[in-house]
Design a protein around this motif. Structure first.
Motif, mmCIF file in Angstrom:
data_model
loop_
_atom_site.group_PDB
_atom_site.id
_atom_site.type_symbol
_atom_site.label_atom_id
_atom_site.label_comp_id
_atom_site.label_asym_id
_atom_site.label_seq_id
_atom_site.Cartn_x
_atom_site.Cartn_y
_atom_site.Cartn_z
ATOM 1 N N LEU A 88 13.619 -0.929 -6.533
ATOM 2 C CA LEU A 88 14.581 -0.297 -5.584
ATOM 3 C C LEU A 88 12.310 -0.378 -4.457
ATOM 4 C CD1 LEU A 88 16.186 2.082 -6.720
ATOM 5 C CD2 LEU A 88 16.690 0.156 -6.637
ATOM 6 N N GLY A 89 13.202 0.408 -3.295
ATOM 7 C CA GLY A 89 12.006 0.227 -2.479
ATOM 8 C C GLY A 89 11.637 -0.214 -1.134
ATOM 9 N N HIS A 90 12.685 0.048 0.160
ATOM 10 C CA HIS A 90 12.495 -0.957 0.928
ATOM 11 C C HIS A 90 11.722 -1.238 2.019
ATOM 12 C CE1 HIS A 90 16.021 2.066 1.247
ATOM 13 N NE2 HIS A 90 15.936 1.936 2.319
ATOM 14 N N GLU A 91 10.820 0.052 1.954
ATOM 15 C CA GLU A 91 10.257 0.431 3.440
ATOM 16 C C GLU A 91 8.681 0.510 2.895
ATOM 17 O OE1 GLU A 91 11.264 4.627 4.348
ATOM 18 O OE2 GLU A 91 13.495 4.173 4.748
ATOM 19 N N ALA A 92 8.579 -0.548 2.495
ATOM 20 C CA ALA A 92 7.151 -1.534 2.492
ATOM 21 C C ALA A 92 6.400 -2.062 3.088
ATOM 22 C CB ALA A 92 7.943 -3.176 0.921
ATOM 23 N N ALA A 93 4.851 -1.028 3.309
ATOM 24 C CA ALA A 93 3.724 -1.327 4.313
ATOM 25 C C ALA A 93 3.096 -2.172 3.136
ATOM 26 C CB ALA A 93 3.936 -0.647 5.070
ATOM 27 N N THR A 112 0.636 -1.445 -0.250
ATOM 28 C CA THR A 112 -0.025 0.187 -0.052
ATOM 29 C C THR A 112 0.776 0.959 0.165
ATOM 30 O OG1 THR A 112 -0.497 0.062 2.162
ATOM 31 C CG2 THR A 112 -2.063 -0.783 0.816
ATOM 32 N N SER A 113 2.158 1.131 0.379
ATOM 33 C CA SER A 113 2.633 2.766 1.096
ATOM 34 C C SER A 113 4.311 1.904 1.211
ATOM 35 C CB SER A 113 2.547 2.821 2.374
ATOM 36 O OG SER A 113 1.348 3.453 2.354
ATOM 37 N N CYS A 114 4.710 3.231 0.035
ATOM 38 C CA CYS A 114 6.349 2.524 0.281
ATOM 39 C C CYS A 114 7.390 3.964 1.108
ATOM 40 C CB CYS A 114 7.186 1.822 -0.680
ATOM 41 S SG CYS A 114 8.525 1.318 -0.610
ATOM 42 N N GLY A 115 8.249 3.833 1.146
ATOM 43 C CA GLY A 115 8.803 5.147 2.006
ATOM 44 C C GLY A 115 10.251 5.654 0.819
ATOM 45 N N ALA A 132 9.122 10.589 3.209
ATOM 46 C CA ALA A 132 8.003 11.201 2.089
ATOM 47 C C ALA A 132 8.055 9.709 1.692
ATOM 48 C CB ALA A 132 8.614 11.565 0.584
ATOM 49 N N ILE A 133 6.489 9.006 1.295
ATOM 50 C CA ILE A 133 5.783 8.097 1.057
ATOM 51 C C ILE A 133 4.937 8.253 -0.143
ATOM 52 C CG2 ILE A 133 3.802 6.265 2.133
ATOM 53 C CD1 ILE A 133 6.082 7.034 4.084
ATOM 54 N N VAL A 134 5.325 6.954 -1.242
ATOM 55 C CA VAL A 134 4.715 6.728 -1.886
ATOM 56 C C VAL A 134 3.549 5.917 -2.073
ATOM 57 C CG1 VAL A 134 5.190 5.892 -4.186
ATOM 58 C CG2 VAL A 134 7.030 6.485 -3.467
ATOM 59 N N ASP A 135 2.389 6.429 -2.292
ATOM 60 C CA ASP A 135 1.040 5.194 -1.902
ATOM 61 C C ASP A 135 0.856 4.772 -2.919
ATOM 62 O OD1 ASP A 135 0.544 7.370 0.627
ATOM 63 O OD2 ASP A 135 -0.084 8.676 -0.635
ATOM 64 N N ILE A 136 1.198 3.458 -3.052
ATOM 65 C CA ILE A 136 1.141 2.535 -4.382
ATOM 66 C C ILE A 136 -0.562 2.116 -4.387
ATOM 67 C CG2 ILE A 136 1.986 0.229 -4.676
ATOM 68 C CD1 ILE A 136 4.673 0.939 -3.827
ATOM 69 N N MET A 165 13.241 -6.024 -0.563
ATOM 70 C CA MET A 165 11.963 -6.703 -0.970
ATOM 71 C C MET A 165 11.240 -6.175 -2.597
ATOM 72 S SD MET A 165 10.907 -4.466 1.064
ATOM 73 C CE MET A 165 11.907 -4.873 2.935
ATOM 74 N N GLY A 166 11.994 -5.439 -2.343
ATOM 75 C CA GLY A 166 11.767 -4.329 -3.642
ATOM 76 C C GLY A 166 10.575 -3.776 -4.099
ATOM 77 N N GLY A 167 10.483 -2.629 -2.649
ATOM 78 C CA GLY A 167 8.972 -2.567 -3.043
ATOM 79 C C GLY A 167 8.058 -1.867 -3.223
ATOM 80 N N LEU A 168 8.641 -0.787 -4.420
ATOM 81 C CA LEU A 168 8.822 -0.002 -5.025
ATOM 82 C C LEU A 168 7.552 -0.714 -6.488
ATOM 83 C CD1 LEU A 168 10.460 2.800 -5.624
ATOM 84 C CD2 LEU A 168 8.796 3.501 -4.045
ATOM 85 N N ALA A 169 6.397 -1.152 -5.597
ATOM 86 C CA ALA A 169 5.503 -2.297 -6.713
ATOM 87 C C ALA A 169 4.504 -2.752 -6.307
ATOM 88 C CB ALA A 169 6.861 -2.935 -6.609
ATOM 89 N N GLU A 170 3.488 -3.250 -7.075
ATOM 90 C CA GLU A 170 2.521 -3.502 -6.466
ATOM 91 C C GLU A 170 2.209 -4.488 -5.494
ATOM 92 O OE1 GLU A 170 -0.539 -0.729 -9.572
ATOM 93 O OE2 GLU A 170 -0.573 -3.476 -9.508
ATOM 94 N N ARG A 171 3.036 -5.788 -6.249
ATOM 95 C CA ARG A 171 3.481 -6.760 -4.445
ATOM 96 C C ARG A 171 4.560 -6.829 -4.327
ATOM 97 N NH1 ARG A 171 -0.705 -9.229 -8.157
ATOM 98 N NH2 ARG A 171 -2.175 -8.797 -7.010
#
Ligand SMILES: [Zn+2]
Ligand SMILES: [Zn+2]
Length: 366
Positions: free
Chosen positions: A57-62, A33-36, A361-365, A136-142
């Protein structure tokens, strides 16, 4: 699924359609849902930290657990979770000694090659070409990630609010708790008030530090640091920061100075701001090859303790941090200053690179 793919140094990330990833043994799949947006990703985008491409990239995933791999019995589909950027393997010599933050497999496979611990990625382009994973590659839908990096988020806590707990907050906690062992009444300086710096300020207050002196070149970031718990702000572009810190501490210097950017000038400020016998804790990740200066006689004579700190021990520390959040004693959301829709992911990192982002900043996925 859609993912932001990093294709080369200084090229903007592109949103691409990748094959849906699935978990293998000991792993889960997460609907993110979100990634920092973190500075470490930016180092990779700029080529300051070497990393293979193409990669996500993206490693702050929720997000929400959507699939469970074999051998995972403490998580369920539908669990709301946040990830830690360190994904401890759990049984290498370092993990066995309790040093999850320097897990041999995490560095050997993930940070070096963009793989999980069977030497493979979980991400592929539709034609079958591999796409490497930064954490985990958090800048993605899964995302697929080892269950050792996945933590349930308490009821009533928004996922976007805790996305960065598994990186900047955890990193700050590791530096305060494991590297420096800050105690009630200690005086601390936080040199650079960005993402990790903001978390250091917040948690230093939780730890009971008597004085928390934030140092930055941006008055706006210093004002924000004060709102998060800093007792003083020092603008190092305008004054001699070590001198100002000595004045604020009755001529002594601080017990602990945290370097939270990874640069030669900020390291110099931290080194020169501590009391004799004090601790200089390097938390920021400098571009590879950056060397700071230490006068060996000064280190010996003044008994300076120069330490590195990387992340924290996820399985021990993440539940502690999430419990503090649940009790309202830690408010990571106060450090979140911006949200970007997934389509504007590159703009989040451009703003970070220009030094415009206060806190996180948070990226809303989703
Ligand atoms: Zn990070
Ligand atoms: Zn390990």
């Amino acid at each position: 699924m859609r993912a932001a793919v990093h294709t080369g140094v200084d090229e903007p990330m592109r949103i691409e359609e990748l094959a849906d990833p699935g978990p293998r043994s000991g792993e889960i799949t997460l609907d993110i849902t979100s990634c920092g947006a973190c500075h470490s990703d930016l180092h990779v985008l700029r080529g300051e930290l070497p990393f293979p491409t193409p990669s996500v990239l993206g490693h702050e995933a929720a997000g929400v657990v959507s699939e469970i791999g074999p051998g995972v019995d403490d998580l369920q589909v539908g669990d709301r979770v946040v990830t830690s950027f360190i994904m401890p393997c759990g049984n290498c010599p370092q993990c066995t000694r309790g040093n999850e933050e320097i897990c041999t497999r995490f560095f050997g496979y993930n940070r070096a090659k963009g793989q999980l611990y069977d030497g493979d990625t979980r991400l592929f382009r539709p034609g079958g070409d591999p796409v490497w994973m930064y954490s985990m590659g958090g800048l993605a839908e899964r995302a697929v990630t080892p269950a050792t990096s996945v933590y349930r988020v308490p009821e009533g806590v928004e996922l976007a609010d805790v996305a960065s707990v598994g990186c900047s907050t955890m990193t700050a906690y590791g530096a305060l708790r494991h590297a420096a062992d800050v105690r009630v009444g200690d005086t601390v300086a936080v040199v650079a008030a960005g993402g990790v710096g903001s978390a250091l300020v917040q948690l230093a207050a939780t730890f009971g530090a008597a004085q928390i002196i934030a140092v930055d070149i941006s008055d706006e970031k210093l004002t924000a640091a004060k709102q998060l718990g800093a007792t003083h702000g020092v603008n190092s572009a305008q004054v001699d920061a070590p001198e100002a810190i000595r004045e604020l501490t009755g001529g002594r210097g601080v017990d602990v100075a945290f370097e939270a950017l990874g640069s030669v000038p900020t390291f110099g400020i931290a080194r020169d701001s501590v009391v004799d016998g004090g601790q200089v804790v390097v938390v920021g990740i400098a571009p590879k090859g950056t060397a700071g200066e230490l006068d060996l006689a000064t280190i010996a004579r003044r008994k300076l303790q120069v330490k590195g700190s990387y992340g924290a021990k996820p399985r021990r520390d993440m539940p502690v941090l999430l419990d503090l959040v649940a009790r309202g004693q830690l408010r990571p959301q106060d450090a979140v200053s911006r949200h970007y829709p997934f389509e504007q992911v590159q703009e989040a990192y451009d703003a970070l690179g220009r030094g415009e982002v206060r806190g996180r900043a948070i990226v809303d996925i989703a």
